[in-house]
Design a protein around this motif. Sequence first.
Motif, mmCIF file in Angstrom:
data_model
loop_
_atom_site.group_PDB
_atom_site.id
_atom_site.type_symbol
_atom_site.label_atom_id
_atom_site.label_comp_id
_atom_site.label_asym_id
_atom_site.label_seq_id
_atom_site.Cartn_x
_atom_site.Cartn_y
_atom_site.Cartn_z
ATOM 1 N N UNK A 195 6.653 -0.832 -3.343
ATOM 2 C CA UNK A 195 5.968 0.335 -2.794
ATOM 3 C C UNK A 195 5.916 0.262 -1.279
ATOM 4 N N UNK A 196 6.047 1.415 -0.623
ATOM 5 C CA UNK A 196 5.577 1.585 0.741
ATOM 6 C C UNK A 196 4.324 2.457 0.653
ATOM 7 N N UNK A 197 3.309 2.115 1.436
ATOM 8 C CA UNK A 197 1.993 2.730 1.271
ATOM 9 C C UNK A 197 1.381 3.087 2.619
ATOM 10 N N UNK A 198 0.275 3.807 2.567
ATOM 11 C CA UNK A 198 -0.426 4.199 3.795
ATOM 12 C C UNK A 198 -1.303 3.088 4.338
ATOM 13 N N UNK A 199 -1.478 2.023 3.573
ATOM 14 C CA UNK A 199 -2.330 0.914 3.990
ATOM 15 C C UNK A 199 -2.326 -0.167 2.928
ATOM 16 N N UNK A 228 4.301 12.568 -1.249
ATOM 17 C CA UNK A 228 3.328 13.050 -0.270
ATOM 18 C C UNK A 228 1.924 12.625 -0.697
ATOM 19 N N UNK A 229 1.229 11.806 0.129
ATOM 20 C CA UNK A 229 -0.096 11.321 -0.274
ATOM 21 C C UNK A 229 -1.201 12.345 -0.111
ATOM 22 N N UNK A 230 -0.904 13.464 0.550
ATOM 23 C CA UNK A 230 -1.924 14.505 0.733
ATOM 24 C C UNK A 230 -2.676 14.401 2.040
ATOM 25 N N UNK A 231 -2.277 13.479 2.905
ATOM 26 C CA UNK A 231 -2.895 13.354 4.233
ATOM 27 C C UNK A 231 -1.878 12.723 5.174
ATOM 28 N N UNK A 232 -2.167 12.794 6.463
ATOM 29 C CA UNK A 232 -1.221 12.281 7.457
ATOM 30 C C UNK A 232 -1.167 10.761 7.425
ATOM 31 N N UNK A 233 0.023 10.252 7.618
ATOM 32 C CA UNK A 233 0.241 8.814 7.692
ATOM 33 C C UNK A 233 0.029 8.363 9.135
ATOM 34 N N UNK A 234 -0.568 7.197 9.325
ATOM 35 C CA UNK A 234 -0.841 6.705 10.680
ATOM 36 C C UNK A 234 0.459 6.380 11.419
ATOM 37 N N UNK A 235 0.367 6.372 12.743
ATOM 38 C CA UNK A 235 1.549 6.048 13.541
ATOM 39 C C UNK A 235 1.990 4.608 13.287
ATOM 40 N N UNK A 281 6.108 1.083 11.095
ATOM 41 C CA UNK A 281 6.358 -0.088 10.247
ATOM 42 C C UNK A 281 7.381 0.211 9.160
ATOM 43 N N UNK A 282 7.250 1.387 8.545
ATOM 44 C CA UNK A 282 8.113 1.725 7.412
ATOM 45 C C UNK A 282 9.315 2.577 7.800
#
Length: 208
Positions: free
Chosen positions: A14-18, A49-56, A61-62
């Motif tokens: 997985x690649x994830x938002x955190x 799409x997680x439904x919110x913006x991904x951090x910079x 990183x990804x």
Amino acid sequence: MTFHSAANVIVLDFETTGLSPTQGDRAIEIGAVKIESGQITDTFSRLMNPGFRVSSFIENYTGISNHMLLGEDECAAVMDEFADFIGDMPLVAHNASFDKRFLDAELDAIQRTYPGIFACSMLIARRLYPNAPNHKLGSLIDYKNIAHDGVFHRALADSEMTAKLWLSMLEDLNLTYQIENPSFKLMQRLARTPKKDISRFLSSQLPA
């Protein structure tokens, strides 16, 4: 007891938002490789799409940008497809506790389950390759001289590299310990065996 061969597995990443689904983080990419009889037979790769913006930080990183995620299916739809892909096959991941947390969380959210069992290639590599500089995926790929295209931290690329590492470990078990077709359960037990006991444990697995 059902015999699951270690040569028949799904390797996933997985690649994830955190780092933590319990803190609201979501999956943004799933990559997986199906290995059957020791051969790669299929792959699965989807952004979601997680439904919110991904951090910079995560974008850098990804390499997965918010622009790339626009228009992609939401997590629920992708994970529903992925649950069908993995079926009941055993599962492998590098640092499996991380990927298992996100797999469990995303499938729980859509009321899907999976009967598959997990093994961690990183823990097994620590037992088989104690002299490696470290046991990060990229370092192990270099240590084992496994060919790669230099792409890391994308889900399919990492799952493909983990699959090659897994097959290399199975080959080394055969060459070094004459364990020709290890069970998935043996690989799980290997991951839990203290390093000082590895040779004794593997020697005990030889056929009488």
